[in-house]
Scaffold this motif. Structure first.
Motif, PDB file in Angstrom:
ATOM      1  N   TYR A 290       0.874  -1.172   0.000  1.00 43.67           N
ATOM      2  CA  TYR A 290       0.000   0.000   0.000  1.00 43.67           C
ATOM      3  C   TYR A 290       0.912   1.222   0.000  1.00 43.67           C
ATOM      4  CZ  TYR A 290      -3.678  -3.248   1.479  1.00 43.67           C
ATOM      5  OH  TYR A 290      -4.564  -4.296   1.554  1.00 43.67           O
ATOM      6  N   LEU A 291       0.866   1.997  -1.070  1.00 45.98           N
ATOM      7  CA  LEU A 291       1.844   3.075  -1.239  1.00 45.98           C
ATOM      8  C   LEU A 291       1.253   4.432  -0.848  1.00 45.98           C
ATOM      9  CD1 LEU A 291       3.186   1.752  -4.608  1.00 45.98           C
ATOM     10  CD2 LEU A 291       4.251   1.535  -2.380  1.00 45.98           C
ATOM     11  N   GLU A 292       2.120   5.426  -0.832  1.00 47.42           N
ATOM     12  CA  GLU A 292       1.732   6.738  -0.349  1.00 47.42           C
ATOM     13  C   GLU A 292       0.685   7.386  -1.253  1.00 47.42           C
ATOM     14  OE1 GLU A 292       5.178   9.161   0.364  1.00 47.42           O
ATOM     15  OE2 GLU A 292       3.956  10.963   0.122  1.00 47.42           O
ATOM     16  N   PRO A 293      -0.381   7.944  -0.662  1.00 49.07           N
ATOM     17  CA  PRO A 293      -1.438   8.558  -1.479  1.00 49.07           C
ATOM     18  C   PRO A 293      -0.884   9.727  -2.297  1.00 49.07           C
ATOM     19  CG  PRO A 293      -2.174   8.262   0.771  1.00 49.07           C
ATOM     20  CD  PRO A 293      -0.728   7.944   0.767  1.00 49.07           C
ATOM     21  N   GLN A 294      -1.377   9.855  -3.525  1.00 55.21           N
ATOM     22  CA  GLN A 294      -0.898  10.889  -4.425  1.00 55.21           C
ATOM     23  C   GLN A 294      -2.036  11.820  -4.813  1.00 55.21           C
ATOM     24  OE1 GLN A 294       2.355  10.999  -5.479  1.00 55.21           O
ATOM     25  NE2 GLN A 294       2.727   9.262  -4.117  1.00 55.21           N
ATOM     26  N   ASN A 295      -1.687  13.073  -5.019  1.00 57.80           N
ATOM     27  CA  ASN A 295      -2.672  14.037  -5.488  1.00 57.80           C
ATOM     28  C   ASN A 295      -2.219  14.631  -6.794  1.00 57.80           C
ATOM     29  OD1 ASN A 295      -4.846  14.378  -3.480  1.00 57.80           O
ATOM     30  ND2 ASN A 295      -3.122  14.707  -2.111  1.00 57.80           N
ATOM     31  N   LEU A 296      -3.178  15.196  -7.541  1.00 58.04           N
ATOM     32  CA  LEU A 296      -2.850  15.844  -8.799  1.00 58.04           C
ATOM     33  C   LEU A 296      -1.989  17.065  -8.504  1.00 58.04           C
ATOM     34  CD1 LEU A 296      -3.624  15.700 -11.853  1.00 58.04           C
ATOM     35  CD2 LEU A 296      -5.376  17.370 -11.349  1.00 58.04           C
ATOM     36  N   LYS A 297      -0.815  17.142  -9.120  1.00 59.99           N
ATOM     37  CA  LYS A 297       0.056  18.299  -8.865  1.00 59.99           C
ATOM     38  C   LYS A 297      -0.443  19.478  -9.680  1.00 59.99           C
ATOM     39  CE  LYS A 297       4.324  16.098  -7.517  1.00 59.99           C
ATOM     40  NZ  LYS A 297       5.285  15.217  -8.114  1.00 59.99           N
ATOM     41  N   PRO A 298      -0.172  20.717  -9.230  1.00 64.40           N
ATOM     42  CA  PRO A 298      -0.635  21.871 -10.027  1.00 64.40           C
ATOM     43  C   PRO A 298       0.027  21.843 -11.405  1.00 64.40           C
ATOM     44  CG  PRO A 298       0.724  22.566  -8.161  1.00 64.40           C
ATOM     45  CD  PRO A 298       0.468  21.121  -7.983  1.00 64.40           C
ATOM     46  N   GLY A 299      -0.803  22.043 -12.432  1.00 68.05           N
ATOM     47  CA  GLY A 299      -0.257  22.043 -13.795  1.00 68.05           C
ATOM     48  C   GLY A 299      -0.109  20.670 -14.408  1.00 68.05           C
ATOM     49  N   GLU A 300      -0.513  19.625 -13.677  1.00 68.53           N
ATOM     50  CA  GLU A 300      -0.377  18.266 -14.218  1.00 68.53           C
ATOM     51  C   GLU A 300      -1.707  17.851 -14.848  1.00 68.53           C
ATOM     52  OE1 GLU A 300       0.204  15.239 -11.226  1.00 68.53           O
ATOM     53  OE2 GLU A 300       1.973  14.441 -12.240  1.00 68.53           O
ATOM     54  N   THR A 301      -1.653  17.242 -16.012  1.00 68.86           N
ATOM     55  CA  THR A 301      -2.891  16.740 -16.610  1.00 68.86           C
ATOM     56  C   THR A 301      -3.202  15.368 -16.002  1.00 68.86           C
ATOM     57  OG1 THR A 301      -1.798  15.507 -18.358  1.00 68.86           O
ATOM     58  CG2 THR A 301      -2.293  17.821 -18.807  1.00 68.86           C
ATOM     59  N   PRO A 302      -4.477  14.916 -16.087  1.00 59.91           N
ATOM     60  CA  PRO A 302      -4.806  13.588 -15.547  1.00 59.91           C
ATOM     61  C   PRO A 302      -3.957  12.481 -16.168  1.00 59.91           C
ATOM     62  CG  PRO A 302      -6.807  14.774 -16.044  1.00 59.91           C
ATOM     63  CD  PRO A 302      -5.678  15.628 -16.542  1.00 59.91           C
TER      64      PRO A 302
END
Lengths: 175, 371
Positions: free
Chosen positions: B305-317
């Motif tokens: 189970y790895l570290e939760p990730q969020n969409l970085k600013p300026g990153e596309t899906p």
């Protein structure tokens, strides 16, 4: 090697090796047989056009349909013979022969201006106009000493492509 | 959302650049002057095509390498035969009994809970979750599953989604025995479909149909609704969209990454020491696959189970999906290939071929301008 070489006997391997003028080693032939069986999904003895096109890397190649015409429905022996032009041991004339065959769609031994335009069209798609393609080809033919009306023969291809040589090799993965 | 209007067989134009992964066929820049030879020399393109015939990274993703036979001499062969007798004659019946017992316990508890506790939703859901976790544990026991979990257990919070690499439907069972996820799955026929419509439905699972093009919008909407609900089970998605042989990962579909919530990656790696857990759905039915697992010594795997990730600013899906795919591939030791898993069922989009044509045409025109 698993199940593949149990179906292919030593005699078969030597026959195929003979047929491709020893351009592939016996190990490479066994690997190619595994690949052949992988692509030939229902063991018909040949690979259909559809099965070739199920390889995405092949399907998106601009010249895939031309090669498909040459390789569709071949049995294993002829399949290996076809691919032998891409072996590192193949001579330059053998490689140029395949290129010539790709251009010469009607197999009459002559490559005309329209044949050249068609292949250039495959390679450039909608990103060059017909006028641009005709212009570029006419110009380059002129510079090389030919005209729009000349038909290029195999020897012309050898002359044009000879220096500095051609690199057209594929590596057969051997386990 | 407008991108989802395309049919599922078409690749999106803003995929990560495949040109980065594949060699491109453009002219040599060492000769500034264009000659006839440069146009006539189609050897790079032909080499690529022949290379694809001989070996290609897409087919490699779905190849199950048969294990090397080790029973090839006088004393190993009888040992192997003894092993077969033990596996089929002793272990398999025992495991079948364990599984049947599990099913009896599960069904006899599940239906009363489901129907009698209709009014007490919170309690009912909690019991149903525990029961599903229980039956999955029974399943895992029936293959003598040795599963090592690493990392913090998933928590039940809204606005989060779990993604994992996909090797077989047993991925779902292995993860489910720890946490009752709601999963998004292809609707299957047969007894699996029956299970899907009854038990898994109550977990909040979402169904999709690969062949329906309109389906993507409906599914995307359901995903958003589920993720925003506070009391729903954590959502598990397999963004590869198909089973891959656990040596490679194919491209992740961006659906899970444009829901506007945290993505928690899970990496699963099977150890092939006793059995290869890759389910080649073309070659075997799920039942045959399960039987194969139940007659082998054990199924060994690691789950991280790895570290939760969020969409970085300026990153596309899509970039986000690729980043998470990279995290999972590195953790599980898998190689990445630039192909869409759905190419198993359809041809590549003509846009990919056009990329190559465009690169070649531009290089010709550029050389022409240098005259």
């Amino acid at each position: 090697m698993g199940s593949a070489s149990s179906v292919l006997t030593q005699y078969d391997i030597e026959e195929v090796e003979e047929h491709c003028d020893h351009l592939f080693t016996q190990q490479e032939i066994v690997s190619l047989y595994e690949r052949f069986c992988q692509l030939d999904k229902n063991a018909k003895g040949f690979i259909s056009a559809d099965e070739f096109l199920s390889v995405p890397e092949f399907a998106l190649n601009p010249l895939s349909h031309r090669l498909l015409k040459m390789v569709d429905g071949l049995n294993f022996k002829d399949f290996v013979a076809f691919l032998s032009a891409f072996s590192s041991k193949a001579t330059l004339p053998q490689k140029i022969e395949i290129i010539f065959k790709v251009y010469d769609t009607d197999c009459d031994g002559k490559v005309t201006f329209s044949d050249l335009i068609e292949v250039l069209h495959d390679l450039t798609g909608p990103f060059m106009s017909d006028k641009q393609r005709a212009e570029v080809l006419s110009q380059l033919l002129h510079e090389a000493g030919y005209t729009r009306e000349s038909s290029l023969l195999f020897d012309d291809f050898i002359k044009i492509l000879d220096s500095p040589g051609l690199k057209m090799e594929v590596e057969v993965p051997v386990d | 959302m407008s991108k989802l209007n395309k049919s599922s067989s078409e690749l999106d134009l803003d995929r990560p650049n495949i040109e980065d992964y594949l060699p491109s066929g453009s002219l040599q820049d060492s000769h500034p002057k264009l000659r006839l030879r440069d146009l006539l020399d189609i050897s790079p393109t032909l080499t690529e095509a022949a290379g694809a015939i001989v070996d290609d990274s897409f087919t490699r993703c779905f190849k199950s390498n048969p294990p090397e036979p080790w029973n090839w001499n006088v004393y190993l062969f009888p040992l192997w035969c003894l092993g077969v007798v033990v596996r089929y004659g002793v272990l398999f019946p025992l495991r079948a009994i364990v599984l049947t017992t599990g099913w009896i316990i599960f069904l006899s508890c599940y239906f009363p809970v489901h129907f009698l506790l209709k009014g007490h939703d919170k309690l009912r859901k909690r019991l149903e979750r525990s029961l599903v976790e229980l039956i999955c544990s029974f399943f895992v026991a029936s293959w003598t599953g040795v599963v090592r979990y690493h990392g913090p257990r998933p928590s039940m919070r809204p606005k989060q989604v779990f993604v994992a690499n996909h090797t077989s439907m047993i991925d779902f069972i292995i993860l489910e025995q720890m946490t009752a996820f709601a999963v998004i799955m292809q609707k299957h026929p047969g007894w699996v479909g029956l299970l899907q419509s009854t038990i898994l439905e109550s977990l909040g699972c979402i169904w999709f149909n690969r062949s329906e093009s309109k389906d993507r919008e409906i599914v995307a909407r359901k995903l958003r609704e589920h993720v925003n609900g506070a009391d729903n089970n954590p959502l598990l998605i397999f963004p590869e969209g198909t089973c891959v042989n656990n040596h490679y990962t194919v491209m992740f579909k961006k659906g899970a990454f444009e829901l506007g919530c945290t993505v928690c990656p899970i990496a699963i790696k099977y150890n092939k020491i006793f059995v290869d857990a890759f389910w080649n759905s073309r070659k075997q039915s799920f039942t045959t696959h399960l039987l194969q697992l139940m007659t082998s010594w054990a199924v060994v795997c690691d789950v991280w189970y790895l570290e939760p990730q969020n969409l970085k600013p300026g990153e596309t899906p899509i970039e986000f999906a690729e980043r998470v795919r990279n995290i999972i591939s590195v953790r599980a030791g898998l190689k990445k290939v630039p192909w869409d898993g759905y190419l198993k069922y359809s041809r590549p989009s003509p846009k990919l071929r056009e990329l190559k044509q465009q690169s070649f045409a531009e290089s010709v025109l550029r050389h022409l301008e240098q005259k």
